[in-house]
Motif scaffolding. Structure first.
Motif, PDB file in Angstrom:
ATOM      1  N   ASP A 134       3.570   2.030  11.921  1.00  0.00           N
ATOM      2  CA  ASP A 134       3.857   0.446  10.230  1.00  0.00           C
ATOM      3  C   ASP A 134       3.164  -0.681  10.671  1.00  0.00           C
ATOM      4  N   THR A 135       2.827  -0.524  12.292  1.00  0.00           N
ATOM      5  CA  THR A 135       2.852  -1.485  12.912  1.00  0.00           C
ATOM      6  C   THR A 135       1.134  -1.241  12.981  1.00  0.00           C
ATOM      7  N   LEU A 136       0.679   0.072  12.505  1.00  0.00           N
ATOM      8  CA  LEU A 136      -1.402  -0.062  12.774  1.00  0.00           C
ATOM      9  C   LEU A 136      -1.980  -0.409  11.114  1.00  0.00           C
ATOM     10  N   LEU A 137      -0.633   0.065  10.090  1.00  0.00           N
ATOM     11  CA  LEU A 137      -0.782  -0.300   8.613  1.00  0.00           C
ATOM     12  C   LEU A 137      -1.471  -1.365   8.091  1.00  0.00           C
ATOM     13  N   THR A 138      -0.513  -2.403   9.066  1.00  0.00           N
ATOM     14  CA  THR A 138      -0.194  -4.302   8.658  1.00  0.00           C
ATOM     15  C   THR A 138      -1.418  -4.102   9.215  1.00  0.00           C
ATOM     16  N   LYS A 139      -2.657  -4.296  10.384  1.00  0.00           N
ATOM     17  CA  LYS A 139      -4.092  -4.124  10.695  1.00  0.00           C
ATOM     18  C   LYS A 139      -4.792  -3.579   9.731  1.00  0.00           C
ATOM     19  N   MET A 140      -4.881  -3.102   8.753  1.00  0.00           N
ATOM     20  CA  MET A 140      -5.267  -2.618   7.665  1.00  0.00           C
ATOM     21  C   MET A 140      -5.480  -3.934   6.327  1.00  0.00           C
ATOM     22  N   THR A 141      -6.487  -3.378   5.831  1.00  0.00           N
ATOM     23  CA  THR A 141      -7.106  -3.986   4.347  1.00  0.00           C
ATOM     24  C   THR A 141      -5.801  -3.873   3.089  1.00  0.00           C
ATOM     25  N   PRO A 142      -5.226  -4.147   2.364  1.00  0.00           N
ATOM     26  CA  PRO A 142      -5.071  -3.239   1.489  1.00  0.00           C
ATOM     27  C   PRO A 142      -5.558  -2.544   0.266  1.00  0.00           C
ATOM     28  N   MET A 195       0.845  -0.947   0.113  1.00  0.00           N
ATOM     29  CA  MET A 195       0.282   0.041   0.328  1.00  0.00           C
ATOM     30  C   MET A 195       0.518   0.933   0.549  1.00  0.00           C
ATOM     31  N   LYS A 196       0.885   2.567  -1.087  1.00  0.00           N
ATOM     32  CA  LYS A 196       1.030   3.571  -0.622  1.00  0.00           C
ATOM     33  C   LYS A 196       0.626   4.201  -0.153  1.00  0.00           C
ATOM     34  N   VAL A 197       1.603   4.984   0.713  1.00  0.00           N
ATOM     35  CA  VAL A 197       0.486   6.220   2.095  1.00  0.00           C
ATOM     36  C   VAL A 197       1.351   7.714   1.918  1.00  0.00           C
ATOM     37  N   PHE A 198       0.975   8.025   2.103  1.00  0.00           N
ATOM     38  CA  PHE A 198       0.739   9.975   1.722  1.00  0.00           C
ATOM     39  C   PHE A 198       0.340  10.714   3.033  1.00  0.00           C
ATOM     40  N   GLY A 199       0.831  11.389   3.320  1.00  0.00           N
ATOM     41  CA  GLY A 199       0.232  12.095   4.529  1.00  0.00           C
ATOM     42  C   GLY A 199      -0.226  13.752   5.111  1.00  0.00           C
ATOM     43  N   LEU A 200      -1.034  13.754   5.591  1.00  0.00           N
ATOM     44  CA  LEU A 200      -1.375  15.356   5.382  1.00  0.00           C
ATOM     45  C   LEU A 200      -1.056  16.199   6.315  1.00  0.00           C
ATOM     46  N   VAL A 201       0.019  17.194   7.062  1.00  0.00           N
ATOM     47  CA  VAL A 201       0.103  17.842   7.954  1.00  0.00           C
ATOM     48  C   VAL A 201      -0.145  19.923   8.507  1.00  0.00           C
ATOM     49  N   GLY A 202      -0.333  19.825   9.558  1.00  0.00           N
ATOM     50  CA  GLY A 202      -0.349  21.259   9.649  1.00  0.00           C
ATOM     51  C   GLY A 202      -0.707  21.000  11.000  1.00  0.00           C
TER      52      GLY A 202
END
Length: 173
Positions: free
Chosen positions: A85-93, A1-8
């Motif tokens: 990273d651990t939480l991402l492994t709990k998500m459906t791809p 899975m690709k991951v991209f974030g929004l911060v501010g």
């Protein structure tokens, strides 16, 4: 899975942009999930409900399910908060996970900047910030500056950056 974030900073419109990006990217045929980090104590359950009582009685996890959705409530019980990273492994791809928060994690991020919120640019100190979306020109920004209100252009940038820019026909196959 690709991951991209929004911060501010608070009040810059991260959630508003997240909703607009979800509309835009999903309309292009991508499967998208989100992850939101909060520093606040939160609860999805209500006192008096059976599942709340299960947790209060000591269950490690409570799975709620219906014909429309399901959720797992996991009690940390004093354990450390899991990292992203651990939480991402709990998500459906899916094709893309858009993240709001986890600003210290080293994943590619878009900084949201508004003239009305007078704070220094975070991209000056965070090499993981690959662009800024702003409502003003920022000639001294060390990364590309995107128009905060051009949701299509912001989506284009994110998809290009992650190598996800494909035609709708390619995604269907």
């Amino acid at each position: 899975m690709k991951v991209f974030g929004l911060v501010g900073r608070s009040g810059t419109g991260k959630t508003t942009l997240m909703i607009k990006l979800l509309d835009e990217v999903i309309a292009r045929g991508y499967r998208v999930s989100t992850m939101k980090h909060t520093h606040h104590d939160f609860d999805l359950d209500q006192p008096g409900k059976d599942s709340f009582e299960h947790r209060r009685a000591g269950a490690e996890e409570v799975l709620l399910t219906s014909s429309r959705r399901w959720a797992v409530l996991h009690e940390l019980k004093g354990s450390a908060e899991p990292d992203m990273d651990t939480l991402l492994t709990k998500m459906t791809p899916v094709d893309l996970v858009l993240v709001e928060g986890f600003k210290k994690h080293k994943y590619p991020k878009l900084e949201i900047h508004r003239r009305a919120i007078d704070n220094p640019l975070q991209c000056l100190d965070d090499a993981a910030i690959v662009a800024v979306a702003s409502d003003e020109a920022l000639p001294n920004a060390p990364v590309p500056v995107l128009d905060l209100n051009d949701f299509s252009a912001v989506a284009d940038f994110i998809l290009d950056h992650l190598g996800l820019k494909r035609s709708r026909q390619d995604r269907a196959s």
